[in-house]
Design a protein around this motif. Structure first.
Motif, PDB file in Angstrom:
ATOM      1  N   LEU A  43       0.054   3.826   9.394  1.00 47.05           N
ATOM      2  CA  LEU A  43      -0.681   3.740  10.655  1.00 47.05           C
ATOM      3  C   LEU A  43      -2.134   3.335  10.462  1.00 47.05           C
ATOM      4  CD1 LEU A  43       0.848   6.929  12.283  1.00 47.05           C
ATOM      5  CD2 LEU A  43       1.204   4.569  13.024  1.00 47.05           C
ATOM      6  N   ARG A  44      -2.588   3.261   9.209  1.00 49.29           N
ATOM      7  CA  ARG A  44      -3.960   2.848   8.950  1.00 49.29           C
ATOM      8  C   ARG A  44      -3.999   1.620   8.037  1.00 49.29           C
ATOM      9  NH1 ARG A  44      -7.515   1.355   5.350  1.00 49.29           N
ATOM     10  NH2 ARG A  44      -6.625   2.878   3.920  1.00 49.29           N
ATOM     11  N   ASP A  45      -3.776   1.825   6.761  1.00 45.60           N
ATOM     12  CA  ASP A  45      -3.848   0.700   5.825  1.00 45.60           C
ATOM     13  C   ASP A  45      -2.805  -0.353   6.169  1.00 45.60           C
ATOM     14  OD1 ASP A  45      -4.547  -0.869   3.712  1.00 45.60           O
ATOM     15  OD2 ASP A  45      -4.208   0.618   2.166  1.00 45.60           O
ATOM     16  N   GLY A  46      -1.582   0.090   6.460  1.00 41.67           N
ATOM     17  CA  GLY A  46      -0.547  -0.865   6.842  1.00 41.67           C
ATOM     18  C   GLY A  46      -0.882  -1.567   8.137  1.00 41.67           C
ATOM     19  N   ASN A  47      -1.456  -0.854   9.072  1.00 39.25           N
ATOM     20  CA  ASN A  47      -1.756  -1.423  10.382  1.00 39.25           C
ATOM     21  C   ASN A  47      -2.873  -2.465  10.307  1.00 39.25           C
ATOM     22  OD1 ASN A  47      -1.502  -1.522  13.285  1.00 39.25           O
ATOM     23  ND2 ASN A  47      -3.427  -0.402  13.384  1.00 39.25           N
ATOM     24  N   GLN A  48      -3.886  -2.209   9.482  1.00 38.41           N
ATOM     25  CA  GLN A  48      -5.019  -3.130   9.440  1.00 38.41           C
ATOM     26  C   GLN A  48      -4.641  -4.479   8.843  1.00 38.41           C
ATOM     27  OE1 GLN A  48      -8.052  -1.425   6.852  1.00 38.41           O
ATOM     28  NE2 GLN A  48      -7.343  -2.618   5.116  1.00 38.41           N
ATOM     29  N   ALA A  49      -3.508  -4.519   8.128  1.00 38.58           N
ATOM     30  CA  ALA A  49      -3.085  -5.751   7.471  1.00 38.58           C
ATOM     31  C   ALA A  49      -2.195  -6.617   8.345  1.00 38.58           C
ATOM     32  CB  ALA A  49      -2.346  -5.412   6.172  1.00 38.58           C
ATOM     33  N   LEU A  50      -1.881  -6.152   9.559  1.00 41.54           N
ATOM     34  CA  LEU A  50      -0.976  -6.903  10.418  1.00 41.54           C
ATOM     35  C   LEU A  50      -1.706  -8.006  11.173  1.00 41.54           C
ATOM     36  CD1 LEU A  50       1.028  -3.921  11.950  1.00 41.54           C
ATOM     37  CD2 LEU A  50       1.728  -5.427  10.075  1.00 41.54           C
ATOM     38  N   ILE A  51      -1.010  -9.117  11.399  1.00 40.26           N
ATOM     39  CA  ILE A  51      -1.573 -10.190  12.224  1.00 40.26           C
ATOM     40  C   ILE A  51      -1.872  -9.655  13.615  1.00 40.26           C
ATOM     41  CG2 ILE A  51      -1.091 -12.436  13.271  1.00 40.26           C
ATOM     42  CD1 ILE A  51       0.644 -13.058  10.817  1.00 40.26           C
ATOM     43  N   ASP A  52      -0.929  -8.921  14.157  1.00 41.19           N
ATOM     44  CA  ASP A  52      -1.114  -8.250  15.445  1.00 41.19           C
ATOM     45  C   ASP A  52      -1.007  -6.755  15.200  1.00 41.19           C
ATOM     46  OD1 ASP A  52      -1.231 -10.647  17.050  1.00 41.19           O
ATOM     47  OD2 ASP A  52       0.928 -10.844  16.696  1.00 41.19           O
ATOM     48  N   PRO A  53      -2.153  -6.040  15.112  1.00 40.90           N
ATOM     49  CA  PRO A  53      -2.098  -4.595  14.870  1.00 40.90           C
ATOM     50  C   PRO A  53      -1.243  -3.885  15.904  1.00 40.90           C
ATOM     51  CG  PRO A  53      -4.336  -5.406  14.626  1.00 40.90           C
ATOM     52  CD  PRO A  53      -3.536  -6.537  15.190  1.00 40.90           C
ATOM     53  N   GLU A  73       1.861  14.684   5.241  1.00 44.03           N
ATOM     54  CA  GLU A  73       0.515  14.147   5.398  1.00 44.03           C
ATOM     55  C   GLU A  73       0.632  12.695   5.845  1.00 44.03           C
ATOM     56  OE1 GLU A  73      -1.811  14.720   1.876  1.00 44.03           O
ATOM     57  OE2 GLU A  73      -1.742  16.911   2.016  1.00 44.03           O
ATOM     58  N   ILE A  74      -0.048  12.369   6.939  1.00 47.18           N
ATOM     59  CA  ILE A  74       0.047  11.025   7.514  1.00 47.18           C
ATOM     60  C   ILE A  74      -1.353  10.558   7.893  1.00 47.18           C
ATOM     61  CG2 ILE A  74       1.025   9.606   9.363  1.00 47.18           C
ATOM     62  CD1 ILE A  74       3.266  11.729   9.631  1.00 47.18           C
ATOM     63  N   GLU A  75      -1.780   9.446   7.288  1.00 43.37           N
ATOM     64  CA  GLU A  75      -3.072   8.868   7.670  1.00 43.37           C
ATOM     65  C   GLU A  75      -2.870   8.083   8.964  1.00 43.37           C
ATOM     66  OE1 GLU A  75      -6.430   7.566   4.873  1.00 43.37           O
ATOM     67  OE2 GLU A  75      -5.368   5.702   5.310  1.00 43.37           O
ATOM     68  N   ILE A  76      -3.549   8.513  10.020  1.00 43.93           N
ATOM     69  CA  ILE A  76      -3.246   7.994  11.357  1.00 43.93           C
ATOM     70  C   ILE A  76      -4.182   6.888  11.802  1.00 43.93           C
ATOM     71  CG2 ILE A  76      -2.118  10.101  12.117  1.00 43.93           C
ATOM     72  CD1 ILE A  76      -4.748  10.894  13.477  1.00 43.93           C
ATOM     73  N   GLY A  77      -5.275   6.654  11.080  1.00 42.95           N
ATOM     74  CA  GLY A  77      -6.141   5.564  11.510  1.00 42.95           C
ATOM     75  C   GLY A  77      -7.564   5.673  11.010  1.00 42.95           C
ATOM     76  N   PHE A  78      -8.389   4.804  11.568  1.00 47.07           N
ATOM     77  CA  PHE A  78      -9.816   4.697  11.268  1.00 47.07           C
ATOM     78  C   PHE A  78     -10.527   4.833  12.616  1.00 47.07           C
ATOM     79  CE2 PHE A  78     -12.453   2.249   7.931  1.00 47.07           C
ATOM     80  CZ  PHE A  78     -13.613   2.910   8.291  1.00 47.07           C
ATOM     81  N   PRO A  79     -10.515   6.040  13.187  1.00 50.15           N
ATOM     82  CA  PRO A  79     -10.930   6.202  14.586  1.00 50.15           C
ATOM     83  C   PRO A  79     -12.377   5.823  14.875  1.00 50.15           C
ATOM     84  CG  PRO A  79     -10.643   8.339  13.530  1.00 50.15           C
ATOM     85  CD  PRO A  79     -10.090   7.320  12.601  1.00 50.15           C
ATOM     86  N   SER A  80     -13.241   5.846  13.853  1.00 46.51           N
ATOM     87  CA  SER A  80     -14.642   5.483  14.098  1.00 46.51           C
ATOM     88  C   SER A  80     -14.838   3.980  14.173  1.00 46.51           C
ATOM     89  CB  SER A  80     -15.532   6.052  12.991  1.00 46.51           C
ATOM     90  OG  SER A  80     -15.180   5.495  11.732  1.00 46.51           O
ATOM     91  N   ALA A  81     -13.831   3.210  13.754  1.00 48.58           N
ATOM     92  CA  ALA A  81     -13.979   1.754  13.709  1.00 48.58           C
ATOM     93  C   ALA A  81     -13.087   1.038  14.710  1.00 48.58           C
ATOM     94  CB  ALA A  81     -13.659   1.250  12.297  1.00 48.58           C
ATOM     95  N   SER A  82     -12.184   1.753  15.377  1.00 51.37           N
ATOM     96  CA  SER A  82     -11.211   1.113  16.259  1.00 51.37           C
ATOM     97  C   SER A  82     -10.935   2.002  17.454  1.00 51.37           C
ATOM     98  CB  SER A  82      -9.907   0.841  15.490  1.00 51.37           C
ATOM     99  OG  SER A  82      -8.844   0.567  16.352  1.00 51.37           O
ATOM    100  N   GLN A  83     -11.093   1.472  18.650  1.00 53.67           N
ATOM    101  CA  GLN A  83     -10.814   2.258  19.847  1.00 53.67           C
ATOM    102  C   GLN A  83      -9.339   2.634  19.961  1.00 53.67           C
ATOM    103  OE1 GLN A  83     -13.281   3.446  21.850  1.00 53.67           O
ATOM    104  NE2 GLN A  83     -11.639   4.717  22.740  1.00 53.67           N
ATOM    105  N   PRO A  84      -8.383   1.703  19.655  1.00 58.25           N
ATOM    106  CA  PRO A  84      -6.972   2.121  19.672  1.00 58.25           C
ATOM    107  C   PRO A  84      -6.697   3.266  18.705  1.00 58.25           C
ATOM    108  CG  PRO A  84      -7.109  -0.258  19.739  1.00 58.25           C
ATOM    109  CD  PRO A  84      -8.500   0.233  19.473  1.00 58.25           C
ATOM    110  N   ASP A  85      -7.334   3.246  17.519  1.00 62.44           N
ATOM    111  CA  ASP A  85      -7.145   4.346  16.578  1.00 62.44           C
ATOM    112  C   ASP A  85      -7.721   5.649  17.137  1.00 62.44           C
ATOM    113  OD1 ASP A  85      -6.017   2.501  14.914  1.00 62.44           O
ATOM    114  OD2 ASP A  85      -7.335   2.873  13.209  1.00 62.44           O
ATOM    115  N   PHE A  86      -8.865   5.560  17.764  1.00 58.62           N
ATOM    116  CA  PHE A  86      -9.482   6.734  18.386  1.00 58.62           C
ATOM    117  C   PHE A  86      -8.559   7.283  19.468  1.00 58.62           C
ATOM    118  CE2 PHE A  86     -12.149   9.142  21.197  1.00 58.62           C
ATOM    119  CZ  PHE A  86     -13.132   9.712  20.390  1.00 58.62           C
TER     120      PHE A  86
END
Length: 561
Positions: A43-53, A73-86
């Motif tokens: 949901l984070r590293d894999g997601n940032q590498a997608l053409i369409d997140p 344990e699941i890394e869910i995102g980069f909430p400070s850098a992305s509104q969808p992650d937040f």
């Protein structure tokens, strides 16, 4: 030396990766005996590498799969850098979607304003890992940030301090701190350890409240054994080793992400970060499914449910818009498929001998495909390269019997001819249809209408009735058994010197409703003809198979009376 076509293809502009001085390395003698701690970063590293997140809805779908598989344990995102992650982070917390035994993890750079925003996103969570990082490699220090080593250490120390200070504003949450020296694999191992020790000094972990130190192969730059040396050196020299969880995050630039992660565990690591099916930047992250199945195939509980293979593939494809390669390790469509004739024959023979009580031991199949929801029908597929084993296996699965070897050989000839003619793989249904057309054709010159048998201690006699489409023909014959008596009767009636060369019969079940199947090979005028028949009456099946073989012979030019 071969001269490259492209003049820019010049290996001399690269240099070998420096080795780690570790003459008494221990990891080559170690063995894996249990699964590591897993952390999915889909949901984070894999997601940032997608053409369409992923959209929030797709993230919800992926989250549900990860929880179902058993990730704790699941890394869910980069909430400070992305509104969808937040937004996704807030949804998980406010909608109470996080199970009690699951810890979420979020990533953040070592920058004050981003760390503050991260804690805002996590407000109200029961337990969370705050994962802070900064780059440490020489190329990053010198060419990106223009900083000396002391400047890099200062960034790490200040980031760690800010993470700890912000956590105190939310005492209702159980906080776990994680630090990554980004590009650890390309950093001098002694300096990477020095940076991590500076962070450890700030956080002051204990055996009861451990810190996670994550060692990324941000770019895979060396052979996996070199990475293992780096990890073992680190584990030996890092401060408070009993107070930290050593985590590994490898990438697949050299195609060795799984190997590097496995060797890192041998070298002392405790935890593995990765993604399902290896999605991620460039060539991808470490594939958790592959590594988990590697453990499973060695008799080690992976502590993840990989048995839902088709659901994993469907969800990952739906959320990433990336198709799974048919040769993908363990889960690919063709992984348990054998086209080679010799492979098919070996698999078929091994499966026939494999029992539930013994350890799995089947040629060309490292695990039982049924464990991950695959059927044996998909194991053996037939094209022009296949031999008798593959087609026979498919027919046997359809009919519930084992074909005699002499019939397998003839069937293979029919299948290969059809496959070469079609220039493609043949489906299971097509193979069974070819078998029936070749050995159990409908109609024909003769049809068995009835029979009666008698026998004494010396002879069997038979009276049978054949229908040639116009007349009923009565046959009489004598022999040592019912089959030879029927052959004698056919010879007297047709004038053909018919001999039964091969014969087998088998029951297809038990009880009064059981069917029987008979296989026969006859010799007529120097040629052999093979047939099969099925009937509720065992002897009727046998006689019908002989009549069918005679009909096949007649259809190919043998003259009947």
């Amino acid at each position: 030396m071969t001269t490259p076509t492209n003049p820019r293809f010049n290996h001399t502009k690269y240099r070998a990766f420096p080795r780690v001085t570790l003459d008494d390395r221990q990891w080559p003698s170690n063995a894996l005996s249990k699964a590591p701690l897993w952390c999915s970063v889909d949901l984070r590293d894999g997601n940032q590498a997608l053409i369409d997140p992923m959209t929030v809805e797709q993230k919800k779908q992926m989250w549900a799969l990860l929880v179902r598989m058993g990730f704790k344990e699941i890394e869910i995102g980069f909430p400070s850098a992305s509104q969808p992650d937040f937004d996704f982070t807030r949804w998980l917390i406010e909608a109470r979607q996080i199970p009690e035994d699951v810890t979420v993890q979020v990533l953040v750079q070592a920058r004050d304003e981003l760390i503050e925003r991260t804690y805002e996103a996590l407000r109200g969570v029961r337990r969370a890992v705050v994962h802070v990082y900064n780059s440490t490699s020489p190329v990053q220090r010198n060419k990106v940030f223009g900083l000396e080593k002391s400047g890099i250490i200062d960034i790490a120390r200040k980031g760690a301090t800010k993470v700890m200070e912000e956590s105190k504003k939310f005492p209702e949450t159980e906080w776990v701190f994680q630090y990554s020296p980004e590009s650890f694999s390309s950093t001098e191992v002694d300096f990477a350890t020095e940076v991590c020790n500076a962070v450890i000094d700030v956080w002051q972990p204990t055996p009861e409240n451990k810190t996670i130190i994550n060692l990324p192969a941000t770019v895979e730059s060396a052979m996996p054994n070199v990475f293992a040396d780096q990890v073992e050196w680190f584990c030996r020299n890092v401060d408070k080793r009993d107070c930290i969880t050593v985590s590994i995050h490898t990438h697949n630039d050299r195609g060795c992400a799984v190997a590097a992660a496995e060797l890192a565990l041998l070298a002392g690591a405790d935890r593995i970060e990765g993604t399902l099916l290896g999605n991620g930047e460039r060539t991808g992250n470490m594939d958790i499914v592959t590594m988990a199945m590697n453990l499973y195939s060695q008799g080690i509980d992976p502590e993840l449910d990989i048995s839902i293979a088709d659901d994993i593939i469907a969800t990952v494809e739906e959320c990433t818009n990336i198709k799974t390669h048919p040769r993908h390790p363990w889960l690919g469509e063709l992984v348990y498929t054998a086209f080679s004739g010799s492979h098919q024959d070996a698999i078929r023979k091994c499966l026939a001998q494999q029992s539930e009580e013994e350890h799995w031991d089947v040629a060309y199949l490292p695990i039982d495909p049924q464990d991950i929801g695959r059927t044996y029908q998909s194991v053996i597929r037939v094209n022009s390269q296949s031999g008798k084993g593959g087609a026979s296996y498919i027919v046997e699965q359809a009919l519930g019997v084992t074909l005699p070897r002499w019939m397998q050989i003839e069937l293979a000839q029919h299948i290969q001819s059809a496959s070469e003619r079609e220039a493609r793989e043949l489906s299971s249904d097509e193979i069974v249809a070819i078998f029936r057309q070749a050995f159990m054709p409908r109609g024909g010159h003769y049809e068995l209408s009835g029979y009666q048998t008698e026998h004494d201690s010396l002879h069997h006699t038979i009276q049978a009735t054949l229908n040639d489409g116009q007349n009923l023909i009565t046959l009489h014959g004598k022999g040592s058994g019912s089959i030879s008596a029927f052959g004698d009767a056919l010879h007297k009636t047709t004038g053909l010197d018919l001999q039964v060369v091969q014969f087998e019969e088998v029951s297809l079940g038990e009880g009064s409703d059981a069917q029987a199947m008979a296989f026969v090979q006859i010799s007529l005028q120097g040629q052999r003809f093979t047939a099969a028949a099925q009937d509720g009456d065992t002897l009727a099946a046998s006689l019908e198979s002989i009549v069918t073989a005679l009909n096949i012979a007649i259809s190919q030019g043998v003259k009947a009376a």
